[in-house]
Write a protein that holds these residues in place. Structure first.
Motif, short mmCIF file in Angstrom:
data_model
loop_
_atom_site.label_atom_id
_atom_site.label_comp_id
_atom_site.label_asym_id
_atom_site.label_seq_id
_atom_site.Cartn_x
_atom_site.Cartn_y
_atom_site.Cartn_z
N ARG A 75 0.83 -1.21 0.00
CA ARG A 75 0.00 0.00 0.00
C ARG A 75 0.87 1.26 0.00
N GLN A 175 -9.46 -4.43 -8.01
CA GLN A 175 -10.54 -3.54 -8.41
C GLN A 175 -10.05 -2.09 -8.30
N ARG A 177 -10.82 2.09 -9.31
CA ARG A 177 -11.78 3.12 -9.72
C ARG A 177 -11.08 4.47 -9.81
N ALA A 205 -8.79 4.86 -6.49
CA ALA A 205 -9.15 3.95 -5.40
C ALA A 205 -8.77 2.52 -5.81
N ASP A 207 -8.67 -1.47 -4.60
CA ASP A 207 -9.11 -2.54 -3.70
C ASP A 207 -8.49 -3.85 -4.16
N TRP A 218 -7.25 -5.61 3.50
CA TRP A 218 -6.87 -4.54 2.58
C TRP A 218 -7.99 -3.50 2.56
N THR A 220 -9.79 -0.08 1.49
CA THR A 220 -9.70 0.65 0.22
C THR A 220 -8.60 1.71 0.30
N VAL A 222 -7.13 4.93 -1.17
CA VAL A 222 -7.50 6.09 -1.98
C VAL A 222 -6.29 7.02 -2.08
#
Length: 230
Positions: A75, A175, A177, A205, A207, A218, A220, A222
């Protein structure tokens, strides 16, 4: 013959077989064969030690990418990767300018100055995706990177060499976005694709869906996409 032997004993000489050389002080030296065997043993020991060190590093790396520590590391890296994007239009591939950031719901490509174990400062084309491993139904979160080098024309050109790094092992899906920039009278909207080469999304974002019963988490992630001037 007896007289010769008696004469030798009289001079203090012992019988010595032909083909051997024993120093008079009784201490034996090293032969070439002894030295070769010793060097071979030292080489074997060195190989075993190096393999042991490499194996320990491999175990450590696999431990990190399989634990919550690995999640935190992945991350943090993705945050820095997107936060250090390069100006659009400063790099090229086959003569065409590349967008700074583009992607879909399961893959993200970004041009950034941040790289895994980078040996020197520069720009890197990075692609984030989930890739299948050698095992059936097992996937890893993988980052593939290639560096840009300046050409004679002064344009940064992407090299063909690709570095592949596993950020997180044993994941299910990815995923992604993208939040578009806000306009004067309209708030930005989330979408699953970003193809606008002229501007960056306001937010990205990410995921990572982990397998069932996985103890890792995990939340999300952002990230604000900010253009960093070089």
């Amino acid at each position: 013959m007896k007289s010769v032997i008696a004469s030798n004993h009289a001079r203090g000489l012992d019988d010595v077989s032909f083909g051997s050389a024993v120093p008079e002080d009784g201490e034996g030296g090293f032969t070439i064969i002894d030295m070769v065997v010793g060097l071979a043993l030292l080489g074997l020991i060195s190989v075993l030690v190096l393999e042991g060190v490499g194996g320990a590093r491999h175990v450590r790396d696999r431990f990190l990418i399989h634990t919550d520590t690995g999640v935190a590391t992945a991350r943090a890296y993705l945050h820095d990767l997107i936060a250090e994007t390069s100006p659009s239009g400063t790099v090229a591939s086959d003569g065409e300018a590349l967008p700074t950031l583009r992607g879909g719901p399961q893959e993200l490509s970004v041009i950034s100055s941040h790289a895994v174990a980078a040996q020197y400062a520069g720009l890197y084309a990075s692609t984030l995706a989930v890739k299948q491993t050698d095992r059936k139904n097992e996937f890893d979160l993988v980052l593939e990177q290639s560096v840009f080098r300046p050409s004679r024309a002064g344009v940064l050109t992407q090299t063909k060499s690709v570095t592949r790094t596993i950020l997180l092992a044993n994941v299910s899906t990815l995923q992604i976005r993208y939040l578009g920039p806000s306009r004067s009278n309209q708030a930005g909207r989330w979408s699953q694709e970003w193809t606008n080469a002229l501007e960056l999304p306001a937010l990205v974002a990410i995921d990572v869906v982990l397998p069932p019963n996985d103890v890792r988490r995990w939340p999300t992630l952002v990230i604000e996409a900010v253009l960093r001037e070089r």
